[in-house]
Design a protein around this motif. Structure first.
Motif, PDB file in Angstrom:
ATOM      1  N   ALA A 229       0.858  -1.191   0.000  1.00 54.75           N
ATOM      2  CA  ALA A 229       0.000   0.000   0.000  1.00 54.75           C
ATOM      3  C   ALA A 229       0.892   1.238   0.000  1.00 54.75           C
ATOM      4  CB  ALA A 229      -0.881  -0.002   1.240  1.00 54.75           C
ATOM      5  N   SER A 230       0.318   2.360  -0.381  1.00 54.43           N
ATOM      6  CA  SER A 230       1.084   3.600  -0.343  1.00 54.43           C
ATOM      7  C   SER A 230       0.196   4.736   0.147  1.00 54.43           C
ATOM      8  CB  SER A 230       1.645   3.923  -1.739  1.00 54.43           C
ATOM      9  OG  SER A 230       0.594   4.126  -2.657  1.00 54.43           O
ATOM     10  N   LEU A 231       0.826   5.765   0.634  1.00 53.51           N
ATOM     11  CA  LEU A 231       0.141   6.969   1.088  1.00 53.51           C
ATOM     12  C   LEU A 231       0.655   8.145   0.282  1.00 53.51           C
ATOM     13  CD1 LEU A 231       0.481   6.459   4.947  1.00 53.51           C
ATOM     14  CD2 LEU A 231      -1.554   6.066   3.563  1.00 53.51           C
ATOM     15  N   ARG A 232      -0.230   9.036  -0.070  1.00 55.86           N
ATOM     16  CA  ARG A 232       0.177  10.245  -0.779  1.00 55.86           C
ATOM     17  C   ARG A 232      -0.476  11.430  -0.115  1.00 55.86           C
ATOM     18  NH1 ARG A 232       1.513   8.075  -6.547  1.00 55.86           N
ATOM     19  NH2 ARG A 232       1.881   6.240  -5.946  1.00 55.86           N
ATOM     20  N   GLY A 233       0.223  12.519  -0.139  1.00 50.40           N
ATOM     21  CA  GLY A 233      -0.312  13.733   0.462  1.00 50.40           C
ATOM     22  C   GLY A 233       0.738  14.813   0.451  1.00 50.40           C
ATOM     23  N   LYS A 234       0.562  15.791   1.320  1.00 50.50           N
ATOM     24  CA  LYS A 234       1.559  16.863   1.410  1.00 50.50           C
ATOM     25  C   LYS A 234       1.667  17.275   2.863  1.00 50.50           C
ATOM     26  CE  LYS A 234      -1.636  20.605   0.342  1.00 50.50           C
ATOM     27  NZ  LYS A 234      -1.894  21.740  -0.517  1.00 50.50           N
TER      28      LYS A 234
END
Length: 186
Positions: free
Chosen positions: A177-182
């Motif tokens: 799984a991966s997480l994306r954001g800022k």
């Protein structure tokens, strides 16, 4: 120049099994030569096992399985100074498995080690690092002593001088799984 030095003697062998090394010895030089230093050579330890790759049936490209020779392993040694929490330092060597996935990390100093695979891509993750083998100790001469099955991710592998730990299985799987954001600074 005058300073505090750390001395280590190391004698390797072509296959790493006959390697010997000393424990680090601190020596202080102030205004002259230092003589009479004794360094005791001890056999090094090793960890051997196999890497397996598991491809998920839900993988985007099931044919994109990496080659085992592309993977690398780093042994991380836990170091715990007397008055501070445990720290890990990456050992200087990098180990690569053969085409069958078999690896051997040799010439290791005594200590607690954790195996750190260099993953082949962002979709891969470490599923498990398990021990179900034998441990031979050069210090006791006990060859083939059964080692209990254990999770080396959780506990690491404690090695003494001359130990030969075998039966380690590193399982790497795709489908991470991966997480994306800022990150927002306030």
């Amino acid at each position: 120049p005058d300073c505090e030095y750390e001395l280590i003697a190391d004698q390797g062998s072509s296959d790493g099994d006959g390697s010997v090394r000393t424990e680090p010895r601190r020596v202080t030089v102030r205004g002259g030569d230092v003589t009479g230093i004794e360094l005791r050579m001890l056999p090094t330890a090793s960890i051997a096992g196999k890497i397996t790759l598991e491809t998920s049936p839900n993988a985007c490209d099931p044919k994109a399985k990496p080659s085992l020779e592309e993977l690398t392993l780093y042994p991380r040694r836990e170091e715990k100074p007397a008055d501070s929490p445990a720290q890990f330092s990456r050992y200087q060597q990098v180990f690569t498995p053969n085409e069958k996935g078999e690896f051997k990390m040799n010439s290791l100093a005594p200590g607690r080690y954790r195996i750190e695979p260099n993953l082949p891509g962002e979709n891969w993750f470490i599923k498990s690092i398990m021990l179900a083998g034998t441990q031979a100790s050069a210090s006791t001469g006990a060859a083939g002593k059964p080692a209990p099955t254990s999770d080396l991710i959780r506990s690491g592998a404690m090695l003494k001088s001359g130990d030969r730990l075998t039966g380690v299985t590193v399982t790497i799987a795709d489908g991470a799984a991966s997480l994306r954001g800022k990150v927002v600074a306030k």
